[in-house]
Design a protein around this motif. Structure first.
Motif, mmCIF file in Angstrom:
data_model
loop_
_atom_site.group_PDB
_atom_site.id
_atom_site.type_symbol
_atom_site.label_atom_id
_atom_site.label_comp_id
_atom_site.label_asym_id
_atom_site.label_seq_id
_atom_site.Cartn_x
_atom_site.Cartn_y
_atom_site.Cartn_z
ATOM 1 N N THR A 123 0.834 -1.202 0.000
ATOM 2 C CA THR A 123 0.000 0.000 0.000
ATOM 3 C C THR A 123 0.869 1.253 0.000
ATOM 4 O O THR A 123 0.627 2.202 -0.766
ATOM 5 C CB THR A 123 -0.937 0.006 1.226
ATOM 6 O OG1 THR A 123 -1.808 -1.125 1.157
ATOM 7 C CG2 THR A 123 -1.768 1.277 1.255
ATOM 8 N N PHE A 126 2.597 1.550 -3.422
ATOM 9 C CA PHE A 126 1.681 2.028 -4.459
ATOM 10 C C PHE A 126 1.462 3.531 -4.343
ATOM 11 O O PHE A 126 1.394 4.239 -5.353
ATOM 12 C CB PHE A 126 0.335 1.307 -4.359
ATOM 13 C CG PHE A 126 0.396 -0.147 -4.748
ATOM 14 C CD1 PHE A 126 1.427 -0.640 -5.532
ATOM 15 C CD2 PHE A 126 -0.587 -1.026 -4.322
ATOM 16 C CE1 PHE A 126 1.488 -1.975 -5.886
ATOM 17 C CE2 PHE A 126 -0.544 -2.373 -4.676
ATOM 18 C CZ PHE A 126 0.503 -2.840 -5.458
ATOM 19 N N ARG A 130 2.619 6.093 -7.163
ATOM 20 C CA ARG A 130 1.648 7.032 -7.728
ATOM 21 C C ARG A 130 2.173 8.460 -7.667
ATOM 22 O O ARG A 130 1.977 9.251 -8.600
ATOM 23 C CB ARG A 130 0.328 6.917 -6.946
ATOM 24 C CG ARG A 130 -0.724 7.957 -7.332
ATOM 25 C CD ARG A 130 -1.344 7.625 -8.671
ATOM 26 N NE ARG A 130 -2.430 8.537 -8.959
ATOM 27 C CZ ARG A 130 -2.308 9.641 -9.689
ATOM 28 N NH1 ARG A 130 -1.132 9.960 -10.180
ATOM 29 N NH2 ARG A 130 -3.341 10.420 -9.917
ATOM 30 N N PHE A 143 -7.242 8.025 -5.313
ATOM 31 C CA PHE A 143 -6.785 6.657 -5.540
ATOM 32 C C PHE A 143 -6.520 6.001 -4.205
ATOM 33 O O PHE A 143 -5.748 6.493 -3.397
ATOM 34 C CB PHE A 143 -5.521 6.665 -6.398
ATOM 35 C CG PHE A 143 -4.839 5.327 -6.463
ATOM 36 C CD1 PHE A 143 -3.529 5.196 -6.074
ATOM 37 C CD2 PHE A 143 -5.513 4.193 -6.906
ATOM 38 C CE1 PHE A 143 -2.892 3.975 -6.123
ATOM 39 C CE2 PHE A 143 -4.881 2.973 -6.959
ATOM 40 C CZ PHE A 143 -3.567 2.866 -6.562
ATOM 41 N N PRO A 145 -5.054 2.763 -2.548
ATOM 42 C CA PRO A 145 -4.239 1.591 -2.875
ATOM 43 C C PRO A 145 -4.385 0.431 -1.908
ATOM 44 O O PRO A 145 -3.694 -0.569 -2.054
ATOM 45 C CB PRO A 145 -2.822 2.143 -2.829
ATOM 46 C CG PRO A 145 -2.896 3.190 -1.762
ATOM 47 C CD PRO A 145 -4.284 3.792 -1.846
ATOM 48 N N PRO A 148 -5.768 -2.953 -3.863
ATOM 49 C CA PRO A 148 -4.768 -3.706 -4.632
ATOM 50 C C PRO A 148 -3.643 -4.254 -3.777
ATOM 51 O O PRO A 148 -3.117 -5.338 -4.043
ATOM 52 C CB PRO A 148 -4.249 -2.689 -5.659
ATOM 53 C CG PRO A 148 -4.606 -1.369 -5.108
ATOM 54 C CD PRO A 148 -5.879 -1.565 -4.346
ATOM 55 N N HIS A 204 -3.564 -4.904 -10.156
ATOM 56 C CA HIS A 204 -3.117 -3.870 -11.095
ATOM 57 C C HIS A 204 -4.282 -3.330 -11.922
ATOM 58 O O HIS A 204 -4.304 -2.136 -12.256
ATOM 59 C CB HIS A 204 -2.028 -4.437 -12.003
ATOM 60 C CG HIS A 204 -0.722 -4.646 -11.306
ATOM 61 N ND1 HIS A 204 -0.011 -3.626 -10.709
ATOM 62 C CD2 HIS A 204 0.014 -5.771 -11.095
ATOM 63 C CE1 HIS A 204 1.097 -4.102 -10.172
ATOM 64 N NE2 HIS A 204 1.129 -5.399 -10.397
ATOM 65 N N TYR A 206 -7.301 -2.956 -10.879
ATOM 66 C CA TYR A 206 -7.978 -2.010 -9.987
ATOM 67 C C TYR A 206 -7.222 -0.685 -9.952
ATOM 68 O O TYR A 206 -7.823 0.399 -10.007
ATOM 69 C CB TYR A 206 -8.077 -2.618 -8.588
ATOM 70 C CG TYR A 206 -8.830 -1.769 -7.599
ATOM 71 C CD1 TYR A 206 -10.191 -1.961 -7.386
ATOM 72 C CD2 TYR A 206 -8.174 -0.780 -6.866
ATOM 73 C CE1 TYR A 206 -10.882 -1.184 -6.470
ATOM 74 C CE2 TYR A 206 -8.858 0.000 -5.951
ATOM 75 C CZ TYR A 206 -10.215 -0.205 -5.758
ATOM 76 O OH TYR A 206 -10.890 0.579 -4.861
ATOM 77 N N ARG A 207 -5.900 -0.773 -9.852
ATOM 78 C CA ARG A 207 -5.083 0.456 -9.807
ATOM 79 C C ARG A 207 -5.241 1.281 -11.072
ATOM 80 O O ARG A 207 -5.536 2.476 -11.018
ATOM 81 C CB ARG A 207 -3.606 0.095 -9.637
ATOM 82 C CG ARG A 207 -3.243 -0.590 -8.352
ATOM 83 C CD ARG A 207 -1.748 -0.872 -8.322
ATOM 84 N NE ARG A 207 -0.960 0.344 -8.201
ATOM 85 C CZ ARG A 207 0.287 0.477 -8.617
ATOM 86 N NH1 ARG A 207 0.892 -0.529 -9.208
ATOM 87 N NH2 ARG A 207 0.935 1.602 -8.449
ATOM 88 N N ARG A 210 -8.658 2.990 -11.569
ATOM 89 C CA ARG A 210 -8.870 4.185 -10.747
ATOM 90 C C ARG A 210 -8.023 5.357 -11.201
ATOM 91 O O ARG A 210 -8.430 6.515 -11.108
ATOM 92 C CB ARG A 210 -8.555 3.866 -9.276
ATOM 93 C CG ARG A 210 -9.467 2.834 -8.638
ATOM 94 C CD ARG A 210 -10.929 3.259 -8.692
ATOM 95 N NE ARG A 210 -11.809 2.364 -7.977
ATOM 96 C CZ ARG A 210 -12.310 1.251 -8.492
ATOM 97 N NH1 ARG A 210 -11.999 0.887 -9.728
ATOM 98 N NH2 ARG A 210 -13.130 0.476 -7.796
#
Length: 214
Positions: A123, A126, A130, A143, A145, A148, A204, A206-207, A210
């Motif tokens: 988390t 990510f 980002r 977003f 995280p 994911p 990924h 899902y990431r 979003r």
């Protein structure tokens, strides 16, 4: 009806969806190969050479996966910048810490605690990823995280559980290939790697969904 009056909206939405799925497949494939190869190397034989080889594979895979993410969400110019290398180091370290924690505690509690620790590290990674590869056109997108991160941690724990708590294999009948005989053998570890790859794809996907959606 508004969609038909604005065909460009539908086109952009479709392109984003295709890009997101393609990027998720690419990132998941890299993750599955890198983590899977590293896991096999360090679990089967704990020697200095295998540890170094596994670390190299894991680092290169993390670097490539970060490159996939960066190329998808921003105009990537130089992956070897210090901040972007930091993203790779955090990801690589996360996998190592996960396995060490799980093995230190052992058994089912080790898998559970390792899952929680890995979910937290992923988390944070990510979020860092980002921020480093932020996409200026969508800086206001919220977003989260956690989902994911948890998905990938569960997939990794499934991989670990298939190694620790199962011991089975399936073999096909011998097949003649000229002067040799070939046998196809599937072990629990192979299934664990595939399951991890599936969870990595879901994470990924899902990431990217979003991040790429306006």
């Amino acid at each position: 009806m508004s969609v038909f009056r604005q065909p460009g909206v539908l086109g952009r939405s479709t392109r984003r969806r295709v890009v997101g799925v393609t990027a998720a497949l690419s990132a998941a494939a890299v993750e599955m190969l890198a983590v899977g190869c590293w896991f096999v190397l360090v679990v089967d034989s704990r020697t200095t050479s295998t540890a170094l080889a596994g670390l190299g594979v894991l680092f290169c895979g993390s670097l490539l996966r970060a490159g996939v993410f960066g190329a998808t969400v921003s105009d990537i110019d130089d992956l070897l910048q210090p901040r972007r290398l930091g993203v790779t180091v955090v990801l690589t370290t996360g996998w190592i810490v996960w396995l060490l924690v799980a093995e230190l505690i052992g058994a089912v509690p080790g898998v559970v605690v390792g899952t929680v620790v890995l979910a937290g590290i992923l988390t944070a990674q990510f979020l860092l990823e980002r921020r480093v590869f932020r996409r200026y056109a969508s800086t206001r997108v919220t977003f989260t995280p956690v989902v994911p991160g948890l998905l990938m941690a569960v997939g990794a724990s499934t991989l670990l559980a298939t190694t620790w708590f199962t011991d089975w294999s399936l073999s096909s009948p011998p097949v003649s290939l000229g002067v040799t005989m070939a046998v196809l053998e599937v072990e629990a570890l192979h299934v664990g790697v595939l399951v991890f790859g599936l969870f990595a794809f879901l994470a990924h996907q899902y990431r990217f969904q979003r991040i790429l959606d306006p």
